[in-house]
Scaffold this motif. Structure first.
Motif, PDB file in Angstrom:
ATOM      1  N   PRO A  47       0.839  -1.209   0.000  1.00 26.97           N
ATOM      2  CA  PRO A  47       0.000   0.000   0.000  1.00 26.97           C
ATOM      3  C   PRO A  47       0.878   1.264   0.000  1.00 26.97           C
ATOM      4  O   PRO A  47       1.935   1.292   0.636  1.00 26.97           O
ATOM      5  N   THR A  50       2.043   2.669   3.338  1.00 25.84           N
ATOM      6  CA  THR A  50       2.865   1.866   4.240  1.00 25.84           C
ATOM      7  C   THR A  50       4.279   2.396   4.457  1.00 25.84           C
ATOM      8  O   THR A  50       4.746   2.437   5.604  1.00 25.84           O
ATOM      9  N   PRO A  51       4.998   2.800   3.391  1.00 27.65           N
ATOM     10  CA  PRO A  51       6.360   3.287   3.663  1.00 27.65           C
ATOM     11  C   PRO A  51       6.392   4.414   4.697  1.00 27.65           C
ATOM     12  O   PRO A  51       7.239   4.409   5.599  1.00 27.65           O
ATOM     13  N   ALA A 296       3.079  -1.935   9.499  1.00 28.99           N
ATOM     14  CA  ALA A 296       2.637  -2.240   8.131  1.00 28.99           C
ATOM     15  C   ALA A 296       1.335  -3.032   8.138  1.00 28.99           C
ATOM     16  O   ALA A 296       0.470  -2.817   7.278  1.00 28.99           O
TER      17      ALA A 296
END
Lengths: 421, 421
Positions: A47, A50-51, A296
């Protein structure tokens, strides 16, 4: 059924989930040579949120907040569990916990369930279930002087309820079963199996790994007692992301899992002398959960909850219906057979195709920008994840498969398995 | 011993590990009001390399590589294990594996060890050991019809070998023991305990959580059989980062752990019918490890290995020596007593100070930019991590503690514990 590419485009145009695709990385390229990722049933896509969420956990929470961040982190397992409970699993708050691996969670609940059925000496599992489920059962049984009763399932269409019913008697303590079979995608009815098991006095531990985020589990409505599942497939939690476990509220105080770790302890930081399990689902926790990986999982869980499990399942049925229809139309003449249930209500969101050279076909497809996976003995598994896979993606992937079979280019690939999926 | 601040500055000037400090975040501020983090024994600081390593795992390996990245990820547990084996634990390649939590790893090795000593019905642990160790033992014993024999340790100076020796007899299957006691920092001799246990025919499972990265374990030289430990303290792997387990090479094929997951299976992706444990240390794996969290562990493990465990231990001894000397010199008149071994070779890299108002002192220090932690019943625990704590940091922290005690500002803090450490 209109099998033209234009019909696939039309289906995408009216897809209520279409907007979710852009929330995953790797979905910008719309060209004819783009990557067609049909392995979200093995590892979901990343997604876009997420990062940043992981970086925030690393840099702000850990780097700056240091131990003070435990104030929030101790809530993480239950908070993500509640997101899954409400948005994905049809369970109630306080019934789901995230942490450990699916295998460890299954072990904990299986032993707890067996302990709750003293005097019974049989564990039931399915001969065609995912290896880790069978192995966990195989390990627990002899350690407790129990035996394993394996029920046969059809490799393509899954477990028949009457076959299971015949295996249930007063000796059976626990049944371990996947809602969606990992190879065929065959779906079993949780409510019906729960009813059968309960009549026989047994508990069921469900493995929802290949189902969670793809089909409803409706655990409360089904009366399910115990379940585990992974978050790295349709829930897009990342490689090896921590698993979830579910224990029906009414059972929590009756059960005690075997790994007595400090995260399952009441008033954990009092560091008391004797183990005294926490109230509620927290007693099924063991050690310190991997916080960075959990960050995450939270993004992935919230995305599926936002999309809604009924909409995800409806799209999954439509996508797999298209796979099956195109396989019938285009590939039957090339020796490809559909090896999944044809009835939409009987399958999850992946379809297996049987072909004697399935391994070579898998390699040839990967080289042509289609990612399926291979499953023994001769299955090409295609998992169109409803959150980010479009109908045209399925159409184009099947078109590339048709091309490979047509020009027989897969025959130039070696036969031995050497790739990890 | 020169207890001036100038002497602390001089010690920093000749510290061979001084260069490592800049490789952690939060170390730029050199002002008088800077944060003095003395809780690296609970959660290590964030290495500067870690955000990029985790981002690479998220964005390149997962986001772009998708399932193809499993080619590398399947190596991760053993690769990081080998870094720890060689650089930190004094073990051989193929003896250490990273994954699961310390509690789950301890459970696995404890059950495997007890199975390897049939006919023996006693598990030994230390009454003052870390809660999760005691709880795991307490859970395993009754499930197997065994009893627990707790040996007493002095709360300040730890376990005496003759006390342990008296508890060992032909009924003892396994001893579970921490190399460094979590509260006092007391260190026990792995080689001596291993020798005593072996004479009695028992196995020892070491918990190296409060030792790994701070003092040498020298597992091969000590003849140690089994060990586990956490990576989020002195190894700076991040909150809840996956733990390690060690099994001496010669024992690996003889032992079988109880949680038969697919990551412990020989030729895992053949997905065979029967569980057949892999050769070597891989058989102690269970489920899919949390890859994103593992990426952070790898950075931390490599940093400690690069620094060298002997240099880390030497600096740890010198830092804790300074804590003790300053406590004696400045704080004795304020009712503070050193509650850790005074002999440098008998302690790890943290020191506990006893004070009736230790909880309030902890809160007052946090508000003054010093992060220690509190441990029941009345201990202020100070963990100067040798990789990034300077002698002047210790001096300044003790100076702030002296100020709090002098102006009695801690007395205005509430007495109840409400903070999570």
């Amino acid at each position: 059924m209109d099998l033209s590419r234009a019909a696939a485009e039309a289906a995408d145009a009216t897809d209520p989930l279409a907007g979710f695709r852009a929330r995953f990385t790797g979905t910008d390229d719309d060209g004819p040579d783009r990557l067609l990722y049909l392995d979200g049933n093995s590892l979901g896509r990343l997604p876009r949120e997420t990062p940043a969420a992981v970086a925030r956990a690393v840099e702000q929470e850990w780097g700056q907040g240091l131990v003070g961040s435990w104030r929030d982190w101790v809530q993480q397992s239950g908070r993500i569990g509640d997101v899954l409970a409400e948005g994905v699993l049809g369970a109630r708050p306080g019934e789901v916990l995230v942490g450990d691996t699916t295998s460890v969670d299954l072990y904990k609940l299986l032993v707890a369930a067996a302990d709750a059925r003293p005097g019974r000496d049989v564990l039931v599992c399915c001969a065609d279930d995912f290896p880790t489920d069978r192995y966990i059962v195989a390990g627990v049984a002899p350690a407790r002087g129990m035996t394993v009763r394996e029920v046969e399932a059809h490799i393509d269409t899954g477990l028949e309820l009457d076959v299971l019913a015949r295996a249930l008697d007063e000796r059976v303590a626990v049944v371990v079963l996947s809602q969606v079979a990992y190879r065929s995608g065959a779906l079993v009815d949780i409510a019906e199996v729960t009813r059968l098991a309960r009549e026989a006095g047994a508990l069921v531990v469900w493995d929802l790994s290949h189902a969670a985020g793809a089909v409803p589990a409706d655990l409360t409505a089904a009366g399910a007692d115990l379940a585990v599942g992974c978050t790295y497939k349709y829930l897009n939690g990342g490689p090896g992301s921590p698993a979830f476990l579910y224990v029906r509220r009414e059972l929590q105080e009756q059960l005690r899992q075997p790994i007595w770790g400090w995260f399952g302890q009441r008033d954990q930081f009092a560091m008391g002398t004797a183990y005294d399990p926490a109230d509620g689902v927290d007693r099924f926790a063991v050690g310190t959960p991997p916080v960075l990986a959990m960050a995450a999982v939270e993004v992935g869980a919230r995305l599926s909850a936002e999309a809604g499990i009924e909409r995800l399942a409806a799209k999954g049925r439509a996508l797999t219906e298209l796979v099956i229809a195109l396989a019938d139309e285009w590939l039957g003449g090339h020796g490809v057979a559909v090896a999944s249930p044809r009835e939409p209500a009987r399958r999850g969101s992946h379809v297996s195709l049987a072909h004697p050279q399935a391994w070579q076909l898998t390699q040839a497809l990967i080289d042509r920008g289609v990612v399926p996976d291979f499953r023994t003995p001769d299955r090409l598994r295609l998992g169109p994840a409803p959150l980010y896979t479009r109908f045209v993606d399925v159409w184009d992937a099947m078109d590339r498969l048709r091309t490979v079979l047509g020009d027989r280019s897969h025959e130039s690939y070696p036969t031995e398995r050497s790739r990890v999926t």
